[in-house]
Structures are given as structure tokens and as C-alpha cells.
Scaffold this motif. Structure first.
Motif, PDB file in Angstrom:
ATOM      1  N   SER A  18      19.160   8.339  -9.550  1.00 56.82           N
ATOM      2  CA  SER A  18      17.726   8.517  -9.036  1.00 56.82           C
ATOM      3  C   SER A  18      16.757   7.451  -9.134  1.00 56.82           C
ATOM      4  O   SER A  18      15.953   7.069  -8.029  1.00 56.82           O
ATOM      5  CB  SER A  18      17.213   9.878  -9.199  1.00 56.82           C
ATOM      6  OG  SER A  18      16.765   9.922 -10.428  1.00 56.82           O
ATOM      7  N   CYS A  19      16.874   6.769 -10.157  1.00 56.89           N
ATOM      8  CA  CYS A  19      15.951   5.724 -10.565  1.00 56.89           C
ATOM      9  C   CYS A  19      16.424   4.371  -9.828  1.00 56.89           C
ATOM     10  O   CYS A  19      15.636   3.614  -9.824  1.00 56.89           O
ATOM     11  CB  CYS A  19      15.833   5.480 -12.028  1.00 56.89           C
ATOM     12  SG  CYS A  19      15.053   6.622 -12.962  1.00 56.89           S
ATOM     13  N   ALA A  20      17.539   4.588  -9.371  1.00 59.85           N
ATOM     14  CA  ALA A  20      18.310   3.103  -8.901  1.00 59.85           C
ATOM     15  C   ALA A  20      18.113   3.279  -7.353  1.00 59.85           C
ATOM     16  O   ALA A  20      18.548   2.228  -6.851  1.00 59.85           O
ATOM     17  CB  ALA A  20      19.669   2.826  -9.299  1.00 59.85           C
ATOM     18  N   LYS A  21      17.640   4.150  -6.755  1.00 57.97           N
ATOM     19  CA  LYS A  21      17.598   3.999  -5.382  1.00 57.97           C
ATOM     20  C   LYS A  21      16.300   3.093  -4.757  1.00 57.97           C
ATOM     21  O   LYS A  21      15.312   2.912  -5.465  1.00 57.97           O
ATOM     22  CB  LYS A  21      17.295   5.668  -4.949  1.00 57.97           C
ATOM     23  CG  LYS A  21      18.051   6.453  -5.099  1.00 57.97           C
ATOM     24  CD  LYS A  21      17.730   7.975  -4.454  1.00 57.97           C
ATOM     25  CE  LYS A  21      18.968   8.813  -4.414  1.00 57.97           C
ATOM     26  NZ  LYS A  21      18.637  10.029  -3.991  1.00 57.97           N
ATOM     27  N   GLU A  22      16.435   2.703  -3.675  1.00 58.78           N
ATOM     28  CA  GLU A  22      15.651   1.612  -3.100  1.00 58.78           C
ATOM     29  C   GLU A  22      14.621   2.559  -2.456  1.00 58.78           C
ATOM     30  O   GLU A  22      14.978   3.546  -1.890  1.00 58.78           O
ATOM     31  CB  GLU A  22      16.282   0.598  -1.906  1.00 58.78           C
ATOM     32  CG  GLU A  22      17.132  -0.322  -2.579  1.00 58.78           C
ATOM     33  CD  GLU A  22      17.852  -1.280  -1.660  1.00 58.78           C
ATOM     34  OE1 GLU A  22      17.733  -0.682  -0.280  1.00 58.78           O
ATOM     35  OE2 GLU A  22      18.239  -2.119  -2.069  1.00 58.78           O
ATOM     36  N   LYS A  23      13.486   2.013  -2.455  1.00 61.48           N
ATOM     37  CA  LYS A  23      12.280   2.731  -2.053  1.00 61.48           C
ATOM     38  C   LYS A  23      11.864   1.930  -0.533  1.00 61.48           C
ATOM     39  O   LYS A  23      11.665   0.648  -0.733  1.00 61.48           O
ATOM     40  CB  LYS A  23      11.194   2.970  -2.630  1.00 61.48           C
ATOM     41  CG  LYS A  23      11.443   3.977  -3.720  1.00 61.48           C
ATOM     42  CD  LYS A  23      10.241   4.169  -4.794  1.00 61.48           C
ATOM     43  CE  LYS A  23      10.564   4.879  -5.970  1.00 61.48           C
ATOM     44  NZ  LYS A  23       9.286   4.999  -6.986  1.00 61.48           N
ATOM     45  N   HIS A  24      11.594   2.681   0.410  1.00 63.31           N
ATOM     46  CA  HIS A  24      10.927   1.740   1.543  1.00 63.31           C
ATOM     47  C   HIS A  24       9.475   2.106   1.701  1.00 63.31           C
ATOM     48  O   HIS A  24       8.694   3.412   1.743  1.00 63.31           O
ATOM     49  CB  HIS A  24      11.554   2.310   2.968  1.00 63.31           C
ATOM     50  CG  HIS A  24      12.909   2.175   3.113  1.00 63.31           C
ATOM     51  ND1 HIS A  24      13.408   0.871   3.111  1.00 63.31           N
ATOM     52  CD2 HIS A  24      13.805   3.080   2.946  1.00 63.31           C
ATOM     53  CE1 HIS A  24      14.609   0.794   3.079  1.00 63.31           C
ATOM     54  NE2 HIS A  24      15.031   2.302   3.026  1.00 63.31           N
ATOM     55  N   CYS A  25       8.733   1.175   1.607  1.00 62.21           N
ATOM     56  CA  CYS A  25       6.929   1.560   1.210  1.00 62.21           C
ATOM     57  C   CYS A  25       6.567   0.973   2.551  1.00 62.21           C
ATOM     58  O   CYS A  25       6.763   0.068   3.188  1.00 62.21           O
ATOM     59  CB  CYS A  25       6.411   0.381   0.056  1.00 62.21           C
ATOM     60  SG  CYS A  25       7.264   0.586  -1.611  1.00 62.21           S
ATOM     61  N   ARG A  26       5.617   1.737   3.122  1.00 68.88           N
ATOM     62  CA  ARG A  26       4.726   1.537   4.142  1.00 68.88           C
ATOM     63  C   ARG A  26       3.531   0.822   3.823  1.00 68.88           C
ATOM     64  O   ARG A  26       2.681   1.529   2.932  1.00 68.88           O
ATOM     65  CB  ARG A  26       4.435   2.879   4.871  1.00 68.88           C
ATOM     66  CG  ARG A  26       3.506   2.490   6.413  1.00 68.88           C
ATOM     67  CD  ARG A  26       3.523   3.741   7.050  1.00 68.88           C
ATOM     68  NE  ARG A  26       4.728   4.055   7.922  1.00 68.88           N
ATOM     69  CZ  ARG A  26       4.835   3.447   9.103  1.00 68.88           C
ATOM     70  NH1 ARG A  26       3.799   2.672   9.796  1.00 68.88           N
ATOM     71  NH2 ARG A  26       5.878   3.807   9.772  1.00 68.88           N
ATOM     72  N   CYS A  27       3.274  -0.350   4.068  1.00 67.25           N
ATOM     73  CA  CYS A  27       1.991  -0.930   3.763  1.00 67.25           C
ATOM     74  C   CYS A  27       1.052  -1.160   4.766  1.00 67.25           C
ATOM     75  O   CYS A  27       1.359  -1.719   5.750  1.00 67.25           O
ATOM     76  CB  CYS A  27       2.160  -2.203   2.977  1.00 67.25           C
ATOM     77  SG  CYS A  27       3.507  -2.078   1.528  1.00 67.25           S
ATOM     78  N   ALA A  28      -0.221  -1.142   4.635  1.00 70.76           N
ATOM     79  CA  ALA A  28      -1.424  -1.439   5.649  1.00 70.76           C
ATOM     80  C   ALA A  28      -1.776  -2.785   5.066  1.00 70.76           C
ATOM     81  O   ALA A  28      -2.390  -2.933   3.966  1.00 70.76           O
ATOM     82  CB  ALA A  28      -2.454  -0.380   5.640  1.00 70.76           C
ATOM     83  N   VAL A  29      -1.917  -3.505   6.063  1.00 76.59           N
ATOM     84  CA  VAL A  29      -2.712  -4.844   5.719  1.00 76.59           C
ATOM     85  C   VAL A  29      -4.153  -4.836   5.814  1.00 76.59           C
ATOM     86  O   VAL A  29      -4.541  -4.419   6.968  1.00 76.59           O
ATOM     87  CB  VAL A  29      -2.023  -6.011   6.671  1.00 76.59           C
ATOM     88  CG1 VAL A  29      -2.844  -7.494   6.222  1.00 76.59           C
ATOM     89  CG2 VAL A  29      -0.595  -6.242   6.519  1.00 76.59           C
ATOM     90  N   LEU A  30      -4.879  -5.057   4.990  1.00 82.00           N
ATOM     91  CA  LEU A  30      -6.491  -4.887   4.861  1.00 82.00           C
ATOM     92  C   LEU A  30      -7.038  -5.906   5.951  1.00 82.00           C
ATOM     93  O   LEU A  30      -6.573  -7.246   5.768  1.00 82.00           O
ATOM     94  CB  LEU A  30      -7.006  -5.086   3.355  1.00 82.00           C
ATOM     95  CG  LEU A  30      -6.746  -3.983   2.311  1.00 82.00           C
ATOM     96  CD1 LEU A  30      -7.242  -4.288   0.986  1.00 82.00           C
ATOM     97  CD2 LEU A  30      -7.052  -2.573   2.903  1.00 82.00           C
ATOM     98  N   GLY A  31      -7.923  -5.560   6.809  1.00 80.12           N
ATOM     99  CA  GLY A  31      -8.596  -6.240   7.664  1.00 80.12           C
ATOM    100  C   GLY A  31      -8.014  -6.566   8.804  1.00 80.12           C
ATOM    101  O   GLY A  31      -8.073  -7.343   9.455  1.00 80.12           O
ATOM    102  N   SER A  32      -6.821  -5.883   9.079  1.00 78.45           N
ATOM    103  CA  SER A  32      -5.841  -6.125  10.211  1.00 78.45           C
ATOM    104  C   SER A  32      -5.407  -4.603  10.529  1.00 78.45           C
ATOM    105  O   SER A  32      -5.348  -3.750   9.822  1.00 78.45           O
ATOM    106  CB  SER A  32      -4.686  -7.018  10.038  1.00 78.45           C
ATOM    107  OG  SER A  32      -3.604  -6.933  10.737  1.00 78.45           O
ATOM    108  N   GLN A  33      -4.646  -4.727  11.915  1.00 77.62           N
ATOM    109  CA  GLN A  33      -3.822  -3.576  12.271  1.00 77.62           C
ATOM    110  C   GLN A  33      -2.597  -3.532  12.019  1.00 77.62           C
ATOM    111  O   GLN A  33      -1.588  -2.530  12.333  1.00 77.62           O
ATOM    112  CB  GLN A  33      -4.119  -3.290  13.734  1.00 77.62           C
ATOM    113  CG  GLN A  33      -5.724  -2.872  14.052  1.00 77.62           C
ATOM    114  CD  GLN A  33      -5.817  -2.436  15.527  1.00 77.62           C
ATOM    115  OE1 GLN A  33      -4.993  -2.676  16.305  1.00 77.62           O
ATOM    116  NE2 GLN A  33      -7.128  -2.034  15.927  1.00 77.62           N
ATOM    117  N   ALA A  34      -2.046  -4.443  11.279  1.00 77.91           N
ATOM    118  CA  ALA A  34      -0.639  -4.971  10.889  1.00 77.91           C
ATOM    119  C   ALA A  34      -0.256  -3.897  10.008  1.00 77.91           C
ATOM    120  O   ALA A  34      -0.922  -3.404   8.933  1.00 77.91           O
ATOM    121  CB  ALA A  34      -0.391  -6.333  10.671  1.00 77.91           C
TER     122      ALA A  34
END
Length: 85
Positions: A18-34
Motif C-alpha cells: 500500500s505504501c508503494a502505490k502511486e498517487k495522482h495529485c490534483r494541484c491548483a496553480v495559485l493566481g491562475s485557473q490552471a
């Protein structure tokens, strides 16, 4: 006797898997809508604070981020078949 060794061995195997699984992170760019989706192998998504990258002109850019690993419904692809009448 064997059960007492087998259960902790299985628990350790599940913990390391369970520790070796890849994680997909959703990241908001500050000051942008990206929004950026970043895949990591370890650590936590909320620990990611910035990302650096080069553009076509070989200029280094740094984006400040706020990240989460919360699964959003939009992350799953839903395909609807088109019915023609």
C-alpha cells in the motif's frame, strides 16, 4: 504456531504494497485557473508547494501550487453512447 507468523507477515506485505502505490495529485496553480495533475510515488499531495518547468524558449518557470489527493468525479472518464432515433 505457523498462524502467529503468517498473520504478521501478511500484514507487513499489505503495508509495503500500500505504501508503494502511486498517487495522482490534483494541484491548483495559485493566481491562475490552471490545474495540474502530478503523479508521485511517495509523500503526500499536500506537501507539494511548487513545480518548476521549462518552456519552448528554455525559460525556467515556477508555479506555486495547492494540491490534494481527493478523488474528483471529473477525474473518471464517463462515456455515454449516442442513441440515434
Amino acid at each position: 504456531m505457523k498462524k502467529s507468523f503468517l498473520l504478521p507477515a501478511i500484514a507487513m506485505l499489505l503495508l509495503t504494497a500500500s505504501c508503494a502505490k502511486e498517487k495522482h495529485c490534483r494541484c491548483a496553480v495559485l493566481g491562475s485557473q490552471a490545474v495540474r495533475v502530478i503523479t508521485i510515488k511517495s509523500a503526500h499531495c499536500h506537501d507539494i508547494n511548487y513545480v518548476s518547468y521549462y518552456d519552448e524558449l528554455d525559460t525556467l518557470h515556477v508555479d506555486s501550487l495547492v494540491c490534494t489527493d481527493y478523488p474528483f468525479e471529473a477525474d473518471s472518464l464517463i462515456v455515454y453512447s449516442r442513441h440515434e432515433d
